[in-house]
Design a protein around this motif. Structure first.
Motif: not given
Ligand SMILES: NC(=O)c1ccc[n+]([C@@H]2O[C@H](COP(=O)([O-])OP(=O)(O)OC[C@H]3O[C@@H](n4cnc5c(N)ncnc54)[C@H](O)[C@@H]3O)[C@@H](O)[C@H]2O)c1
Length: 444
Positions: A157-166, A187-190, A195-196
Motif C-alpha cells: 500500500a505504501v509503495e503503491d501510494s507513492l508510486r502508483p501505476d496510474r 508523482i506526475l513530474d516523474s 494521468l487518465i
C-alpha cells in the motif's frame, strides 16, 4: 498543498502518510477515536509494510496529524480526499454507501472556501452523480467533486501510494483538473505515471472493471486447477505455459484457494449486482461465474486436505500457517486462510493457527480458534501442515522444511496457495499437496 484525508483505514492511512512524504501538509480525519489515537502516536492501527516508518517520520516532523474533528480539516485544507469504507450491503445488493454519503453530508456545510473534494473510495457507476447532487445542493459553487479511484494493493500500500501505476480522475471542470494535477505533481513530474482524466462514470467503471478483470483471471486459473485435479495434469505448468503469451501474462495466475480481503469479494459482488440492475446480462453472467468459482475453492481446498490426511480429520492436529487474506498485511477481512481454518475447526480438527503479523486481528475476529505465538509451537506435534497464506516466512525460508520436519508427527504439507518451492520440501522428506497438481512425494 494542504490536504485532508477523511477515513484513515487500510486505504486512508497509507494515503495520508504518502501525501506527507510527497511534501504536502496533511490532516487525517478518523471517526474511530482509538484508531485516531494510534495513528497520532506515529503507528498504523494494522500491519502494512513500511507504513509505521512513514507515519512516525511525518507525525514527528509535524507535516502529518490526525484528528476526529472534521471541522478542523474543513477549515484548513484545500483538497479533501474521501477514503471511507464502502462495505457490501447486508443483502448483498450493492455497496452500503452510507459512510461516503455521511462524510460528504458532514463536510459540505463546513466548507467556507474554494476547495476540491476527491473521492477515493470504490463505488459503482451512478454513485458519483448522486454525490454531486449533494455537493451542488449543500456547498458553494467553488467546491468541485472529483472521483479518483484507488488501485493500491494491500501488502504494497505504501509503495503503491507513492508510486502508483496510474492516476484516474473522473471530473467535470478545469479547476478540478488543476487541483488533481497539483496534488499529484510530485508523482506526475516523474514522467512515469499516466494521468487518465475522464468523466466520473468512466472512472467508476474503470475501477470496477479492474477488480472484475483481476478476479476473472484468478477464477480462470482456478477453474483450470479444477480440470487438472480431475485429469491428473499439473496446473502450475499450465499457468506458466499460457502466461508466456504476453496477451495473457503471469500476473494473477497462481492457482489456489481464491481471492479474499476487504476489496475483491465485495467489489465483484457489488459490480455483479449493479450490472444486472442496469440490464447488462452478459457482464452479470460472466461475473456470477467468477464469483461462484471463487466460492467453490474452499471446498476444493478442504477436499485436498482430506485426500492428504491419512484418516479422519476429526481430532487431527493441523497447523495452519497464515491467517491474513494475503501476505504483507494483517488484514483478515474475508480471509480464505481463516475461512479454511474455520471449516477444519468445524469438522473437529485440532487446528492451531500461526501468522507473522495477523494474529491479533485474527484473535479479535475469531476468538474461538486456537492460535500459536510462534511457528515452532504451531508445528509442534502436527499431523498435517496447511500453508494458507503465502508469507515469505513460509515460502522463501529454505531452512523451514528441514526445521519443521523435526517437530511434526507427519511430514505432510498441504499448500493451498501453490506457493512453496516443492523441491526443497520434498528434499526434507515431506509429501506436498497443492491444488490442481498430483501429490508429490520423496522418492525412497
Ligand atoms: N483496502 C484497500 O487496499 C483498498 C484499495 C483500493 C480501494 N479501496 C477502497 O477504499 C475504501 C476504504 O477501504 P478501506 O479498506 O480503507 O476501509 P476501512 O474500513 O479499513 O477504512 C475506512 C475508515 O473510514 C473511517 N470512517 C468512516 N466514516 C468516516 C467519517 N465520516 N469520517 C472519518 N472517518 C470515517 C472508518 O472508521 C474506517 O477507519 C473502500 O471503498 C475500498 O473499497 C480500498
Amino acid at each position: 498543498m494542504r490536504v485532508s484525508v477523511i477515513g484513515c483505514g487500510h486505504l486512508g492511512a497509507p494515503h495520508a502518510a504518502a501525501m506527507a512524504e510527497l511534501g504536502h501538509e496533511v490532516i487525517g480525519v478518523e471517526l474511530n477515536s482509538e484508531t485516531c489515537r494510534i495513528l497520532q502516536s506515529g503507528k498504523g492501527a494494522f500491519y502494512e509494510k513500511g507504513l509505521d516508518e512513514l507515519l512516525t517520520r511525518h507525525v514527528h516532523s509535524g507535516r502529518l496529524r490526525f484528528t476526529t474533528d472534521l471541522a478542523k480539516a474543513a477549515d484548513w485544507a484545500d483538497l479533501h480526499f474521501i477514503a471511507v469504507g464502502t462495505p457490501l450491503r447486508e443483502d448483498g445488493r450493492g455497496y452500503d454507501v452510507s459512510q461516503v454519503i455521511g462524510a460528504i453530508r458532514s463536510l459540505t456545510p463546513l466548507l467556507k472556501r474554494p476547495c476540491t473534494i476527491v473521492g477515493k473510495s470504490t463505488v459503482t457507476v451512478g454513485t458519483v452523480a448522486r454525490l454531486q447532487e449533494i455537493v451542488t445542493a449543500e456547498a458553494a459553487d467553488d467546491v468541485d467533486l472529483v472521483w479518483n479511484p484507488e488501485f493500491l494493493r494491500e501488502g504494497h500500500a505504501v509503495e503503491d501510494s507513492l508510486r502508483p501505476d496510474r492516476i484516474v480522475a473522473g471530473l467535470t471542470s478545469a479547476e478540478a483538473r488543476k487541483a488533481i494535477e497539483q496534488v499529484y505533481a510530485p508523482i506526475l513530474d516523474s514522467g512515469n505515471v499516466e494521468l487518465i482524466v475522464t468523466d466520473p462514470q468512466t472512472a467508476e467503471i474503470l475501477k470496477s472493471a479492474a477488480n472484475a478483470f483481476l478476479s476473472t483471471k484468478i477464477s480462470f486459473i482456478n477453474a483450470m486447477a479444477e480440470i487438472c485435479d480431475l485429469t491428473g495434469a499439473d496446473v502450475n505448468a499450465v499457468a506458466h505455459g499460457i502466461g508466456i503469451d504476453h496477451r495473457i501474462g503471469h500476473g494473477g495466475m497462481r492457482p489456489g484457494i481464491g481471492y479474499g480481503g476487504g476489496c475483491l469479494p465485495k467489489d465483484v459482488a457489488a459490480f455483479t449486482h449493479r450490472v444486472g440492475e442496469i440490464g447488462a446480462a452478459g457482464a452479470a453472467g460472466l461475473l456470477t461465474a467468477v464469483e461462484s468459482i471463487n466460492d467453490s475453492r474452499m471446498d476444493a481446498a478442504l477436499a485436498l486436505v482430506e485426500r492428504a490426511h491419512d484418516g479422519p480429520l476429526d481430532g487431527a492436529a493441523i497447523a495452519v500457517l497464515g491467517a491474513s487474506f494475503k501476505a504483507g498485511t494483517s488484514d483478515v477481512r474475508h480471509s480464505p486462510a481463516l475461512r479454511l481454518a474455520g471449516r477444519l475447526h468445524q469438522i473437529g480438527a485440532r487446528t492451531v493457527i500461526y501468522d507473522p503479523e495477523a494474529l491479533d486481528a485474527a484473535r479479535r475476529l475469531r476468538p474461538e480458534y486456537a492460535y500459536a505465538d510462534s511457528i515452532a509451537s504451531a508445528l509442534d506435534g502436527a499431523e498435517l501442515v496447511v500453508l494458507a497464506t503465502e508469507w515469505p516466512h513460509f515460502t522463501a525460508d529454505l531452512q523451514l522444511p528441514s526445521q519443521a520436519a523435526t517437530t511434526v508427527r507427519r511430514k505432510v504439507l498441504v499448500d493451498v496457495r501453490n506457493a512453496v518451492d516443492t523441491a526443497a520440501w520434498i528434499a526434507a522428506g515431506w509429501e506436498v499437496w497443492q491444488l490442481g497438481r498430483p501429490a508429490q512425494r520423496p522418492t525412497t
